[in-house]
Scaffold this active site. Structure first.
Site: not given
Length: 233
Positions: A64, A116, A138, A142, A212-213, A215
């Site tokens: 994940e 990373d 994320d 933009k 989940t928070r 969602e």
């Protein structure tokens, strides 16, 4: 990692902040005491078999990327103890939350990496994973930042290399442009088959899905989520 590799990785800025609120003393103690036991050391070669990363017998391996608060990862780990889970999260506060839950539940089929995700992907051997989850990443909304989105030709190449034949890539998001972006990138890549026959297949959460928070926030703001599943071909 060589200096040239570091310079190359400097362009792969897929995540933003590393820290949020300062950790309280007890939280910092949890992080410092548990992280060394669960952290994957990329300076050492991957063990053979890779399942030996875990102190308990596991039959499948699942990654994940960006586990956030860790709700999904800890839920899946407790639900399927025969699967070894690797969670990647560079955000210190999120890592502390997950490690705290591991301490509370005693889940021993989890290992973590705190930098990373591309570094971990490049460390993994070919055909090592049964599944990769990228859940509410994320979106870099933009347009000028879209190149920072984790779903890219380069990262799909990485996914394709480390997944077993028939392995799954699962992607969830409430951002329409990122959902469409992912569908196009996977189609153009050619190494992934989208598993969907009708709208219900991508509008229905995955089996056993814990809310989940991220969602919940999307729903409060009136956005629906898509749950995409791709199979390595």
């Amino acid at each position: 990692m060589t200096d040239m590799e570091r310079r190359g990785r400097a362009t792969e800025a897929f995540f933003g902040r590393r820290k949020g609120k300062a950790l309280r003393e007890q939280q910092a103690e949890t992080l410092n005491s548990l992280l060394p036991a669960f952290l994957i050391d990329l300076s050492a070669a991957p063990p053979e078999p890779l399942t030996s990363l875990f102190p308990v017998p596991v039959e499948r391996l699942r990654l994940e990327i960006g586990f956030g608060g860790g709700e999904h990862l800890i839920h899946r780990a407790l639900e399927t103890p025969s699967t070894g889970f690797i969670g990647v999260e560079p955000f210190v506060n999120s890592m502390q939350k997950l490690l705290s839950r591991i301490g509370e539940t005693g889940a021993s089929n989890i290992r973590v990496y705190n930098d990373d995700a591309t570094q971990l992907l490049d460390w993994l051997p070919d055909g090592a994973l049964d599944q990769i989850d990228l859940l509410y990443p994320d979106p870099w909304p933009k347009r000028k930042h879209w190149k920072r989105r984790f779903v890219s030709k380069t990262n799909l190449d990485r996914f394709h290399r480390v997944l077993k034949p028939g392995g799954l890539f699962c992607f969830a998001s409430d951002i329409d442009t990122y959902v469409n972006w992912t569908l196009i990138k996977c189609r153009d890549h050619g190494g992934f088959e989208w598993i969907a026959d009708n709208a219900a297949d991508w509008l229905t959460p995955y089996e056993g899905w814990p809310s989940t928070r991220y969602e919940a926030k999307a729903r409060r703001e009136g956005r629906s989520s898509a749950y995409l599943t791709f199979r390595k071909v």
